[in-house]
Each structure stands twice: as C-alpha cells, then as structure tokens.
Design an enzyme around this catalytic site. Sequence first.
Site, short mmCIF file in Angstrom:
data_model
loop_
_atom_site.label_atom_id
_atom_site.label_comp_id
_atom_site.label_asym_id
_atom_site.label_seq_id
_atom_site.Cartn_x
_atom_site.Cartn_y
_atom_site.Cartn_z
N ASP A 103 0.85 -1.19 0.00
CA ASP A 103 0.00 0.00 0.00
C ASP A 103 0.89 1.24 0.00
OD1 ASP A 103 -2.28 1.57 0.02
OD2 ASP A 103 -3.25 0.40 1.58
N GLU A 155 -10.48 7.06 4.12
CA GLU A 155 -9.41 6.59 5.01
C GLU A 155 -9.41 7.32 6.34
OE1 GLU A 155 -5.82 4.98 3.18
OE2 GLU A 155 -6.46 5.93 1.34
#
Length: 834
Positions: A338, A533
């Site tokens: 990521d 997020e």
Amino acid sequence: MPLTSHCLESPKRMTRSFPVRSIGSVVALALATLSATIRAEPVATAHPALWPSAHSPAAITDAATEARISVLIKRMSLEQKVGQTIQGDISAIAPADLVRYPLGSILAGGNSGPFGDERAPASRWAELVRQFRDASLVPAANGVAVPVLFGVDAVHGHSNLPGATIFPHNIGLGATHDPALVRRIGAATAAEVAASGIEWTFAPTLAVPQDLRWGRSYEGYSSDPALVAAYSRAMVLGLQGPLVAGRPIGPIHVAATIKHFLGDGGTEGGQDQGNTIASERALIATHAQGYPVGIDAGALTVMVSFSSWNGVKNHGNHSLVTDVLKDRMGFRGLVVGDWNAQGQVDGCTVTHCPQTYNAGLDLVMAPDSWKPLFENTLADVRAGRIPMARLDDAVRRVLRVKAKLGLLDGRAIRTDPAAIGSDGHRALAREAVAKSLVLLKNERKTLPIQSGTRVLIAGDAADDMARHAGGWTITWQGTDTTKRDFPKGQTILDGLTQAIAASGGTAQYAADGQVRERPDVAIVVIGEKPYAEFQGDVPTLAYQPQDQRDLALVERLKASGVKVVTVFLSGRPLFTNAIINASDAFVAAWLPGSEGGGVADVLVARPSGRPRDFIGTLPFAWPADARSPVIAPQFARGYGLSYRAPRHVGALSEDPRIDLASALNPDRYFSGGRTLDPWRMTISDEGGSRAVVAGEAASPKGLVATHPVDIGAQEDSRAVIWSGPGSLSIDGPVVDLSRQLTGGFALVASLIVDRPAGGSVTLAVGDTPLPIGDRLARQGPVTLKIPLRCFADGGARFASLANAVRITADRPLALTIRSLRLEPVGEPVSCARK
C-alpha cells in the site's frame, strides 16, 4: 491509499470452518505439540496449519508461459529486475523516467489525474497509459523491454473518471445480500476501466469492519465474514472473468486486487493503519475468510494492509505474507504493498526497506519515493540483503500477471467512450441503489408516497452529488464532486422530483425546509459529508454531536404537523435515535453513488399504485448509543422492514451513554472563526497565558491581542496583533498523529498578513519551531504548507502530541487567521519553502 508529500523520506466463498477431528493419538500428539508451539512463539507469528487452504487456479499460468518468463528473467539486467518490483504514482513520475528507472508498474492514486487534470476524460487516461507503455517498451542495451502495468482505485465503479457509472459503496452492496448483483457490478466496472486503457483496479476490499469509528468502514461489505467471502468470489469473477488456461483475460476485464491483507477491519479503536489485537484463530475466523475464496476464484493480485497484527506491521510479517498467503493459501499472483506502507515497517523508511521484500512483498507501492527506493533496493540486492532468489520470485509473479493480462503479447490499449456511463451500467447502478435501501422505521403508513401527494424535499444533501458518492470519487476525499462530474447521473432530488410528478403528485424543494405551502409529507435528505481513510476516523458513533442542525430541521417539520421521511446518507450506521424518534419513516440509504433515482424507485408509488418494496437489510448492527464497537444494537445486523412486513418501532433512547464533549478532532484546529473542539486557543507573553474563548482577548501584559473579524462571513476569522514578544497557541489533549505523519500530511495555515513581520517569527508543532518570518514579510493573503515531516526531523514526537500549533513573534506583527488544519499535500513541498 493516502496522498503523501514528495519531501517525505520516511514513514507513510462461504465461511470455512476448521474443526479439530479426533482421528487418533498421533494426530492428537501433533496438535498438542502445535498448541505448545503457538504458546511459545510471538503472538504475531502465524501457524499455517491453522489457516484455510486454497490455490490459485491452474489457469493462472501454464508451462509455456513459465518457460517464457524464465528466459526473460535470465536476460533481464539487475536494474530491470529491481524496477519490476517498484510502483510509482503519475504525480511523481513521467514516462521519460522509465528509460533510466525501468519500473514495472504505475498507479494513479486518489488525487492523481492524467497530465495533472483530475477531471480528464477517458481518452486522456488512455493516452497517459499509452505514453507510459511506449516508454517501457523501448529496449534496453540488453535488448529487453517489459511493458508497465497500470493500476487505479476503481473501488465503486471507475470512480476517478467523470461521467463514469458510480455504484453504491460496498456497505450499500452489503445491504443487498446479493452476490449475483455484485458480480454484475464487477463486470460493469471492469468494462469502464478497460475502456479507458487501464488494466488493473485495486478492488475489492475484503475488510470485515468491527469498529465503525474506522474511516474505511464503508469499504467493507459487512461485519459478517460469510457475506464478505461470498462477495469476494463474485467481485473477482465480475472484474476478471473466469481464468482460462492458455488465454489472457478478456479485453473488457481487468485484474482484481483482494485487499487489505490482513485484519484492517479489526484495528484497536477503529484506527486506520492501526493495530489489530487478536488471537490467530480470531484473525482467521473474522478477517481471513474472503481471501481463500478470492484466490480460488483467480484473483491476480493481493494488497497487503497498512495495519499491524499484534504489534507487527503486515508489510514486514513473513509468516503472514509468505507462509500463509503464498504457501498455505497457494497464491501465485503478485503481492502489492500500500501507499508508502513499507516505511512503517520496523527499521525501514519509505526509501529503504529490504525487510518488506524478504517478508514476501513482490511490488512495493512507492508513489513519490520510487527513485531512492530503486537505488537502495539495487544496493540491497548487490549486498545480499535481499537474496537473488527472492527478487527473481517477485519478478516472476509480476510477469505472470502481465502475461495473464496479455501485456507480454502486446495487447493494444483499449478505448471505448460508449462504455463509460452507458445506459445499461447506469440502470444496474440504479437497481443496486434500490436494493441497498434499508427501512428502519415506517409509522402511520408514511411510505410509500402515494399518488397526488404534496411533497416537500428538504435537507442539504438532497441535491449534493458529493454526499451521494462519498470518498474515492474523482478525488481521494471526494469533497469537491459535483453534478457536473456526472452529467448523466441523478441526485436523489432529481429522482424524487421526477417520480413524484409521474405519480400525479407535486414536489417542492427547500434545503432548509422553509416553504409557504404546507406539504402532506416532507422527505428530508441528510447525512455525512465525504471522507476517505483516516480522515474519516471518528471518536464516537454520534451523528453531529456538536451542531445538531439536521435534528433541528426534522423536529421543526414534525412539529408543524407534517409527516417526515428521513433519508440518511452515511458510510456507517450512526447513533441517530433522536432523528429516528422525530421521523415517521427512516431510511438508511448509505452512499448510493451517481444514480439517486434508485431511492425514488422504492419511496414513491408507481403510477400503477404498486411500489417497489424494500429488500435491503442491515450489513452491520445499528448502534443504540454513541459507543463503539456496538455491543447492544438498536437494530441487529439483518434487520430491515418492508411494505409487506411492517413493524411498529417505539420511542428509542436518546442517551449517547458517553461524554460527547470529549470527542477528539486531530486534523482541524481553527475554522469558521472558532477553535474546534477539543482544542483550545491561548495567547501568552512574559506575564503568562490567557485562554481565548470568544470576543476580544489580550495576554496578561497586553503584548498579544485578538478579536474576531469578518472576511467571507460574520466573524469567520480572528485577528491576532503582536505589539511585543508573545505567542498564540492551540493546545489540547494528547493525540497520536503518527498516521498523519506517515501519510504525508502538512500543517496548512491560511492567513492574511495585516502588518508584516518586523523580526523573528516561528511556527511550532510540538516543541519544534520553524522560522516563517520570510513568508510574512509582505501584506496580503498567504497560505503556509509545512509538511509534518519537517517538524519530526526537528524532534517533534507525533505519537503523543498536545501542542498542535504555536506562532511566536518577538516584534510587532499582525495576522488574520482564517484556518489551521492538517491535510495531505499533493505537490512537492520543501521544508525550507519560501
């Protein structure tokens, strides 16, 4: 995947059961030995024998392809091999860079658009892919050239692309409990992604959220591992189609990514990029169930999570990535990291992390750190810190995926404008919206809206496409999405107005609910504003705990004698009991996307008088109070009313059961003329400090004074005047800003210089001051953007920070403060920027 500043140099199937069968003393002895081993070893070490087995289909590759890859690897230079294992973002790399740095993959992150245009059409995306592809195919001195692999976050449709079909976010799809629908959505998404020249999406998310304070909760289908597993197979097959031996995936399909491996939905406190504290068996039973199914279905890629398991970052956990994922689960595709997550591994930075390669990562997502990472990884291989066998295995997996996508055979870049936002795809999205709606309350037969009804449509979310689509839409946070981005789409207001007129009724719209003609019923559309997020992490499940303006609107309409239907938009169930009590009907509509007409399909009776019924049920429990995780729900997972099966809902408790005033707000300090809870502003001089609450204030010796001023609205800013040495501070409870630090956030100060600095001026975060006097030397507006990394380099400790901002001057200075906040930085910013 969060956006980071370029100046950063270091951190940013159905459920399977596992019964123990008594099949003899030998097996019993083996199990006892294994149990003893588990007790003796670190709690973050996985034991593969406990995990479900799986295997990538044989059709993922074949002998001829593997032989071809072996020849290619043998011919590649070391630089080419290392390059295949690194991925850069289009905001920080140009096609020409591939001549010197032969990277294997390119991505477009949440705030990255082709050629710097976040609203570029599909043709420009295809042109960008073509330029990178062409650059990668220029043969090196050894005659070898390998095409790049291009990835994008198409997480609820091709959501980076204006005009695309935006489907409900995963939480809404979870409410449909319909794997066949999800497979069709995967196929439609793939067709639109492929139509813009892109061959890889970072989806689906297989998180099983347990604490809805997590800002990515809406990316999870459900808290039920069985449903997540069923959707894993459906979405992988939808995006990729079934793998066929000896053939690449079809031209209207793309590579899927099952993510984030593992436990991202179980972090302590619902903290993004946090720590999942769980036994191995609990990790398996709750969080791992989607992966064996997705692997069996043929998923070509797996993305590793930012998060930790029992204190060890997954990006550095060999037992999870290699022993479990690759060996026990038989995954033969590529494992991707990521966004700069390698920098969070113990002993690593974003530019140097042999540990993540050795743990089993095949492709490191290094959006803005790719260049020094390339050089350092090259040195690590040459020094033996990364074994050549490990590097070759990583390269083989990358090439295997490229082969399955047809890239090694020169597959042409596809463009098909007609596929983008096609009528068929939009009809599918509208169907999904209708099926995702969950009816929590319907008293006095308020719904459906009958023919001839006079309807008021109210609420500031009714005509707000950003509120409908949520995060990961056009931009990362999705806050600036508008109706213009989806000209073929419908907001909920558009759909309701059209349906009510078709049924013989009348509709009037007033966001504030103020109308002259009394309606028969009011449909109030309210809900969360977009987030993605960790910017979406919240301290409690209370909806609007400070400013309950939506409750006030619903109560005012109810008090006027009008029946009230509340349509609630959110990325998670929230504590809304007061609003539910004040509503005659309450509908959870989640984040429906670009086809808001699907709401009207269920709420408004058709001209025939037979409306479409509610079929959606809760994918997560709905909270009875503001506490999280939800222990005693108001409405259990699986709850949902319908017209055919009504049920009376009595008065609900409005007690949040916690002190909402203690809620933390780590990213925003000053906005709209006020210091935001729980932060406090003080002004100080040599005589001491004094709190600034409202109105005018002065420090004990009068050297610093402040008062509210009007800039764009009444008292929306605050003037601060230094007549001598002193400071202004914003302090609060101790908070952990480690995620913001690794995520590339900057302190952003929007100021107006009313009297230029005559001496030294510093801005501090924590105990680390940086000089800013040169930026305040002229009158007029100025925006300071200082990466948190700059303060960290000076010693600021972001794991325990109580002082958010301190501005200190030793001579006269006058500033007007408009806002102080943290935000991701999307362009290169130097610590010494003038």
